[in-house]
Design a protein around this motif. Structure first.
Motif, PDB file in Angstrom:
ATOM      1  N   PHE A 248     -35.293   7.504   7.826  1.00  5.61           N
ATOM      2  CA  PHE A 248     -34.182   7.378   7.627  1.00  5.61           C
ATOM      3  C   PHE A 248     -34.408   8.961   7.021  1.00  5.61           C
ATOM      4  CE2 PHE A 248     -30.886   8.074   4.780  1.00  5.61           C
ATOM      5  CZ  PHE A 248     -29.391   7.238   5.250  1.00  5.61           C
ATOM      6  N   ILE A 249     -34.557   9.622   6.276  1.00  8.03           N
ATOM      7  CA  ILE A 249     -35.304  11.307   5.717  1.00  8.03           C
ATOM      8  C   ILE A 249     -35.063  12.018   6.486  1.00  8.03           C
ATOM      9  CG2 ILE A 249     -35.523  11.938   3.414  1.00  8.03           C
ATOM     10  CD1 ILE A 249     -35.154   9.288   1.718  1.00  8.03           C
ATOM     11  N   SER A 250     -36.568  11.969   7.213  1.00 11.39           N
ATOM     12  CA  SER A 250     -36.823  12.304   8.146  1.00 11.39           C
ATOM     13  C   SER A 250     -36.026  12.918   9.039  1.00 11.39           C
ATOM     14  CB  SER A 250     -38.290  12.395   8.658  1.00 11.39           C
ATOM     15  OG  SER A 250     -38.519  12.842   9.812  1.00 11.39           O
ATOM     16  N   MET A 251     -35.356  11.914   9.790  1.00  8.64           N
ATOM     17  CA  MET A 251     -34.122  11.970  10.992  1.00  8.64           C
ATOM     18  C   MET A 251     -32.903  12.542  10.599  1.00  8.64           C
ATOM     19  SD  MET A 251     -34.333   8.995  13.963  1.00  8.64           S
ATOM     20  CE  MET A 251     -34.981   7.161  12.366  1.00  8.64           C
ATOM     21  N   GLY A 252     -32.803  11.498   9.154  1.00 10.36           N
ATOM     22  CA  GLY A 252     -31.613  12.977   7.986  1.00 10.36           C
ATOM     23  C   GLY A 252     -31.314  14.513   8.100  1.00 10.36           C
ATOM     24  N   GLY A 253     -33.478  14.945   6.931  1.00 12.10           N
ATOM     25  CA  GLY A 253     -33.251  16.102   6.782  1.00 12.10           C
ATOM     26  C   GLY A 253     -33.090  16.705   7.953  1.00 12.10           C
ATOM     27  N   PHE A 254     -33.551  16.586   9.318  1.00 11.54           N
ATOM     28  CA  PHE A 254     -32.975  16.920  10.706  1.00 11.54           C
ATOM     29  C   PHE A 254     -31.492  17.132  11.108  1.00 11.54           C
ATOM     30  CE2 PHE A 254     -32.636  18.015  14.996  1.00 11.54           C
ATOM     31  CZ  PHE A 254     -33.641  18.696  15.617  1.00 11.54           C
ATOM     32  N   ILE A 255     -30.756  16.272  11.096  1.00 14.49           N
ATOM     33  CA  ILE A 255     -29.386  16.393  10.888  1.00 14.49           C
ATOM     34  C   ILE A 255     -28.478  17.211  10.568  1.00 14.49           C
ATOM     35  CG2 ILE A 255     -27.747  15.048  11.001  1.00 14.49           C
ATOM     36  CD1 ILE A 255     -29.610  12.442  12.383  1.00 14.49           C
ATOM     37  N   PHE A 256     -29.057  16.726   8.259  1.00 11.09           N
ATOM     38  CA  PHE A 256     -28.287  17.450   7.727  1.00 11.09           C
ATOM     39  C   PHE A 256     -28.573  18.404   7.882  1.00 11.09           C
ATOM     40  CE2 PHE A 256     -28.376  17.071   2.343  1.00 11.09           C
ATOM     41  CZ  PHE A 256     -26.488  16.903   2.267  1.00 11.09           C
ATOM     42  N   LEU A 257     -30.055  18.599   6.891  1.00  5.82           N
ATOM     43  CA  LEU A 257     -29.511  20.233   7.207  1.00  5.82           C
ATOM     44  C   LEU A 257     -29.639  21.532   8.368  1.00  5.82           C
ATOM     45  CD1 LEU A 257     -33.193  19.760   4.629  1.00  5.82           C
ATOM     46  CD2 LEU A 257     -30.723  20.676   4.001  1.00  5.82           C
ATOM     47  N   GLY A 258     -29.797  21.350   9.152  1.00  3.53           N
ATOM     48  CA  GLY A 258     -29.177  21.684  10.812  1.00  3.53           C
ATOM     49  C   GLY A 258     -27.938  21.520  10.838  1.00  3.53           C
ATOM     50  N   ALA A 259     -27.252  20.547  10.220  1.00  2.00           N
ATOM     51  CA  ALA A 259     -25.939  20.359  10.739  1.00  2.00           C
ATOM     52  C   ALA A 259     -24.939  22.083   9.895  1.00  2.00           C
ATOM     53  CB  ALA A 259     -25.064  18.985  10.394  1.00  2.00           C
ATOM     54  N   TYR A 260     -25.566  21.339   8.292  1.00  2.00           N
ATOM     55  CA  TYR A 260     -25.037  21.894   7.153  1.00  2.00           C
ATOM     56  C   TYR A 260     -25.991  23.421   7.437  1.00  2.00           C
ATOM     57  CZ  TYR A 260     -25.199  24.670   2.992  1.00  2.00           C
ATOM     58  OH  TYR A 260     -25.340  25.340   1.833  1.00  2.00           O
ATOM     59  N   GLU A 261     -26.855  24.464   7.324  1.00  2.00           N
ATOM     60  CA  GLU A 261     -26.797  25.618   8.575  1.00  2.00           C
ATOM     61  C   GLU A 261     -26.051  25.914   9.617  1.00  2.00           C
ATOM     62  OE1 GLU A 261     -30.277  27.832   7.182  1.00  2.00           O
ATOM     63  OE2 GLU A 261     -29.397  26.804   5.521  1.00  2.00           O
ATOM     64  N   LYS A 262     -26.118  25.476  10.085  1.00  2.00           N
ATOM     65  CA  LYS A 262     -25.034  25.655  11.215  1.00  2.00           C
ATOM     66  C   LYS A 262     -23.649  26.001  10.967  1.00  2.00           C
ATOM     67  CE  LYS A 262     -24.338  25.952  16.005  1.00  2.00           C
ATOM     68  NZ  LYS A 262     -24.712  27.651  16.843  1.00  2.00           N
ATOM     69  N   ILE A 263     -23.345  24.324  10.035  1.00  2.00           N
ATOM     70  CA  ILE A 263     -21.635  24.614  10.379  1.00  2.00           C
ATOM     71  C   ILE A 263     -20.816  26.381   9.235  1.00  2.00           C
ATOM     72  CG2 ILE A 263     -20.738  23.389   8.868  1.00  2.00           C
ATOM     73  CD1 ILE A 263     -21.459  20.917   9.856  1.00  2.00           C
ATOM     74  N   ARG A 264     -22.110  25.861   8.042  1.00  2.00           N
ATOM     75  CA  ARG A 264     -22.178  26.927   6.839  1.00  2.00           C
ATOM     76  C   ARG A 264     -22.150  28.741   7.182  1.00  2.00           C
ATOM     77  NH1 ARG A 264     -25.866  29.800   3.197  1.00  2.00           N
ATOM     78  NH2 ARG A 264     -25.127  30.574   1.571  1.00  2.00           N
ATOM     79  N   ARG A 265     -23.081  28.659   8.377  1.00  2.00           N
ATOM     80  CA  ARG A 265     -23.095  30.126   9.069  1.00  2.00           C
ATOM     81  C   ARG A 265     -21.627  30.029  10.225  1.00  2.00           C
ATOM     82  NH1 ARG A 265     -29.474  29.555  11.681  1.00  2.00           N
ATOM     83  NH2 ARG A 265     -29.890  30.104   9.674  1.00  2.00           N
ATOM     84  N   THR A 266     -21.128  29.302  10.920  1.00  2.00           N
ATOM     85  CA  THR A 266     -20.031  29.050  11.243  1.00  2.00           C
ATOM     86  C   THR A 266     -18.510  29.747  10.544  1.00  2.00           C
ATOM     87  OG1 THR A 266     -20.755  28.117  13.119  1.00  2.00           O
ATOM     88  CG2 THR A 266     -18.173  28.034  12.925  1.00  2.00           C
ATOM     89  N   LEU A 267     -18.432  28.798   9.562  1.00  2.00           N
ATOM     90  CA  LEU A 267     -17.404  29.648   8.598  1.00  2.00           C
ATOM     91  C   LEU A 267     -16.967  30.652   7.777  1.00  2.00           C
ATOM     92  CD1 LEU A 267     -17.377  25.594   7.055  1.00  2.00           C
ATOM     93  CD2 LEU A 267     -15.805  26.193   8.456  1.00  2.00           C
ATOM     94  N   LEU A 268     -19.205  30.683   7.306  1.00  2.00           N
ATOM     95  CA  LEU A 268     -19.009  32.203   6.710  1.00  2.00           C
ATOM     96  C   LEU A 268     -18.547  33.351   8.319  1.00  2.00           C
ATOM     97  CD1 LEU A 268     -21.831  31.797   4.113  1.00  2.00           C
ATOM     98  CD2 LEU A 268     -19.669  32.242   3.758  1.00  2.00           C
TER      99      LEU A 268
END
Length: 268
Positions: A248-268
């Motif tokens: 859960f946390i490994s796949m979650g980490g992939f989705i969570f931290l990857g999506a976080y970086e992508k969305i944050r960069r897009t918004l900034l």
């Protein structure tokens, strides 16, 4: 302000993606850790029991964590001893720990309702919420707050410095900033390591939240709960649910931290 807003939106969206996508793994993990045992807690039936609670708490919980994490990192790195590059892991640890303390104020009530519904799939989320409030009051929704914080802080102390270190290492090797998917790979590895290391604390947290009101376990004494698990189930009991938790946390980490970086960069 833009940085905080971006962190809130990115963290919230990423959190919802993970919690709703991987919810069945979380249910299996909870049932493996419950005192009544996997099959009595529902087995593979009603695998989405408790999902409304996760859906409600997911966005604000993740948003609160990342706003606190990013703001603390900025404040600590703005000057003084903690601004030096060689103490960056300490800054990340402090920021992640504070982020968890704040996020748990939102996470714990939704986690209590979610886990009780997962372990009793015949009851609806709304009924579990009403029963908890009627029998234990608002305090019942915060049962396990300290055990959750004591699980999340060691988890973050391992995951986030390891994530930042792996990103830095990979970035230096290839000579440019990582792509979002590369950051996600680092997050998945860091999450798996942190998940396995903190599984006994997660077992204690689950037992405390699911325990009958007024019982010794419900009092929240983590060492006593762990000792009881050790006596009844030994080492396998302390690491019950470690495989679905790591998945859960490994796949979650992939989705969570990857999506976080992508969305944050897009918004900034």
């Amino acid at each position: 302000m833009l940085g905080s807003s971006a962190a809130a939106q990115a963290g919230g969206c990423a959190g919802m993606c993970v919690d709703l996508t991987l919810f069945p793994l979380d249910t299996i993990k909870t049932r493996l850790q419950s005192q009544q045992g996997f099959y009595k807690a529902g087995g593979f039936r009603g695998i989405y029991a408790g999902v409304p609670s996760a859906a409600v708490g997911s966005f604000p919980n993740a948003a609160a964590f990342f706003v606190t994490y990013e703001c603390t990192k900025s404040l600590l790195g703005a000057g003084g001893a903690l601004a030096a590059p060689h103490v960056a892991p300490v800054t990340n640890m402090l920021a992640a720990s504070l982020g968890e303390i704040v996020a748990c104020l939102i996470r714990v009530p939704t986690e209590v309702v979610k886990q009780r519904t997962q372990a009793c799939p015949s009851s609806a989320t709304y009924n579990i919420l009403l029963t908890t409030l009627r029998e234990e009051g608002v305090g019942g929704l915060y049962r396990g707050y300290f055990s959750t914080v004591l699980r999340e802080i060691p988890f973050s102390l391992v995951q986030f410095p390891l994530w930042e270190y792996l990103k830095m290492l990979w970035s230096q090797r290839q000579g440019h900033t990582l792509h979002s998917w590369q950051s996600a790979v680092c997050g998945a590895f860091a999450g798996a390591v942190a998940a396995f290391a903190t599984t006994p604390l997660d077992v204690a947290k689950t037992r405390i939240m699911l325990a009958k009101a007024g019982s010794a376990t419900a009092s929240g004494n983590i060492p006593l709960v762990l000792l009881d698990v050790w006596r009844s189930r030994g080492l396998p009991g302390l690491f019950a649910g470690s495989m679905p938790r790591m998945a859960f946390i490994s796949m979650g980490g992939f989705i969570f931290l990857g999506a976080y970086e992508k969305i944050r960069r897009t918004l900034l």
